[in-house]
Design an enzyme around this catalytic site. Structure first.
Site, PDB file in Angstrom:
ATOM      1  N   ASP A   1      -7.511   7.439  -0.903  1.00 47.00           N
ATOM      2  CA  ASP A   1      -8.460   7.976  -1.878  1.00 47.00           C
ATOM      3  C   ASP A   1      -8.697   9.471  -1.747  1.00 47.00           C
ATOM      4  O   ASP A   1      -9.241  10.087  -2.666  1.00 47.00           O
ATOM      5  CB  ASP A   1      -9.806   7.241  -1.748  1.00 47.00           C
ATOM      6  CG  ASP A   1      -9.699   5.800  -2.223  1.00 47.00           C
ATOM      7  OD1 ASP A   1      -9.005   5.588  -3.232  1.00 47.00           O
ATOM      8  OD2 ASP A   1     -10.277   4.911  -1.587  1.00 47.00           O
TER       9      ASP A   1
ATOM     10  N   HIS B   1      -9.947   4.008   7.970  1.00 42.72           N
ATOM     11  CA  HIS B   1      -9.379   2.782   7.425  1.00 42.72           C
ATOM     12  C   HIS B   1      -9.480   1.675   8.456  1.00 42.72           C
ATOM     13  O   HIS B   1      -9.336   1.925   9.652  1.00 42.72           O
ATOM     14  CB  HIS B   1      -7.908   2.998   7.036  1.00 42.72           C
ATOM     15  CG  HIS B   1      -7.444   1.993   6.048  1.00 42.72           C
ATOM     16  ND1 HIS B   1      -6.973   0.757   6.423  1.00 42.72           N
ATOM     17  CD2 HIS B   1      -7.426   2.028   4.691  1.00 42.72           C
ATOM     18  CE1 HIS B   1      -6.668   0.081   5.329  1.00 42.72           C
ATOM     19  NE2 HIS B   1      -6.934   0.812   4.268  1.00 42.72           N
TER      20      HIS B   1
END
Ligand code: CMC
Length: 385
Positions: A322, A271
């Site tokens: 996700d 991320h």
């Protein structure tokens, strides 16, 4: 003479950053991400307590108004969201006629854009009309997703029941039967955890479109296009495609190491902002474990945990939202190529909240680009080239 990327002296350009990492483009009251601590707050409320105690509709109110509603306000919003769930005829006809092999995100993008033509306030970019349109968009996206999925599977498109939550009606329109309390709550928590997330790529797209004083349907349509990419929302579908490559005999350590050696990205990991565990992933991890075991698919959760371990050891990278959401969706029997559309159905609340915020203090977004091409070339007529 052209310049290559390597020859640029970036120290001369303090504001240049490929990927805009660390650049602050806006101020916002919608959400706070503490990337070092792994914390996320929507308008001051931490994601863990919202996921445990709130509803998606309440989160929508929170994001649009930057405060929690009282009972009467929540009731009024719920009523509006229920009454707006129907799709216009032209969109229903599109869902029936579109190529059944189309990507669901592409269909969602087109159908969302079509909603503008049918919206009575389409061209009105005032904040009052934009909020009413935000409510209509949030109410209608689930019907598009469910309608396309039923149509491509040769089933009748169902009208919304216009009762209970968005999560409830979505699962009804998708599966043709009213969901039980657990399934409704699971979908509701998925919507809450995906609703808002700072200046991610699709929200940036949404705000850039708003900043030209374009309308909210254009901004949300653009945001859907941005979310579709596998480095953003498209990662959840890619995670399930990866898990489906595995079987009980797969050596997961070798599988992941092989991908890393080939410089492939492991979907659902990494991320830009979190330098530790994504708090949404922490929450979804527990849900994935419980749900997978309820439907006798513990193996999916076990493989996922093995991947998490290898990624930590090999790259010191943690999973993002996700990764475990893919197992949650799969355990609910949802087709993998729909996962990103469900992400959109949640994130429309965050996009529209940012649209309204951008409107309230707008300035055109117009960064600069560093030119690396030729200069002062003499034009040569085509016959002489
Ligand atoms: N698999 C393998 N290596 C990775 C991964 C990954 N998923 N993510 C980052 N890295 C490595 C990357 O190769 C680089 O290593 P090196 O310095 O040796 O070249 C280093 O970590 C830094 O990565 P980066 O690509 O510069 O990081 P970024 O901030 O530009 O990209 C990201 C962030 C999310 C695009 C990236 O981590 C990625 O591609 N992840 C996989 C796709 C994914 O799961 N996306 C969903 C993001 S969260 C939900 C959402 O917002 O939609």
């Amino acid at each position: 003479m052209t310049t290559t990327e390597k020859e640029i002296d970036y120290s001369q350009y303090p504001y240049v950053d490929k990927g805009l990492e660390g650049i602050v483009a806006f101020s916002s009251r919608k959400s706070l991400i503490d990337g070092a601590k792994g914390e996320l707050y929507y308008a001051g409320y931490d994601i863990d307590s919202l996921a445990r105690h709130s509803t998606f509709e309440e989160v929508c109110f929170l994001l649009w108004n930057e405060r929690l509603p009282n009972k009467a306000e929540l009731h009024e919003l719920n009523e509006k969201l229920r009454s707006e769930r129907d799709l216009p005829e032209v969109v229903l006809n599109y869902l029936k006629s579109v190529n059944k092999d189309s990507e669901p995100m592409a269909v969602l993008r087109t159908a969302t854009s079509m909603l503008a033509d049918e919206d009575p306030e389409s061209a009105d970019t005032s904040s009052e009309a934009s909020l009413r349109k935000a409510i209509r968009l949030t109410a209608k996206l689930p019907a598009i997703i469910a309608g396309f999925d039923r149509s491509r599977n040769g089933k009748e498109i169902l009208s919304p029941l216009k009762k209970n939550s968005i999560a409830f009606d979505f699962l009804y329109m998708l599966n043709g039967e009213e969901p039980g309390e657990n399934a409704e709550r699971t979908m509701d928590v998925l919507l809450i955890t995906h609703a808002e997330h700072g200046m991610n790529a699709s929200t940036f797209t949404c705000r850039s479109i708003c900043a030209t004083m374009s309308d909210i349907h254009s901004a949300v349509t653009g945001a859907i296009g941005s979310l579709k990419g596998p480095l953003h929302g498209g990662a959840n579908t890619a995670v399930m495609n990866m898990l489906k490559e595995l079987d009980k005999d797969t050596d997961i350590v070798a599988f992941i190491k092989g991908k890393l050696e080939r410089k492939e990205k492991i979907m659902g990991f990494g991320h830009r902002v979190y330098k530790t565990y994504d708090p949404r992933a922490k929450f979804l991890r527990t849900m994935a474990k419980d749900l997978a075991s309820e439907v006798d698919m513990e193996y999916l959760y076990e493989w996922s945990e093995s991947i998490v371990k290898v990624m930590k050891e090999e790259k010191n990278i943690d999973p993002n939202v996700d990764f475990f959401s893919a197992t949650v969706y799969y355990s609910m029997g949802i087709q993998p190529d729909l996962y990103t559309t469900i992400f959109s159905m949640a994130r429309v609340s965050g996009w529209t909240a940012h649209y309204l915020e951008q409107l309230s203090k707008n300035r055109l977004i117009r960064p600069r680009v560093l030119y690396l091409g030729n200069e002062n070339l003499e034009y040569v007529p085509i016959d002489e080239r």
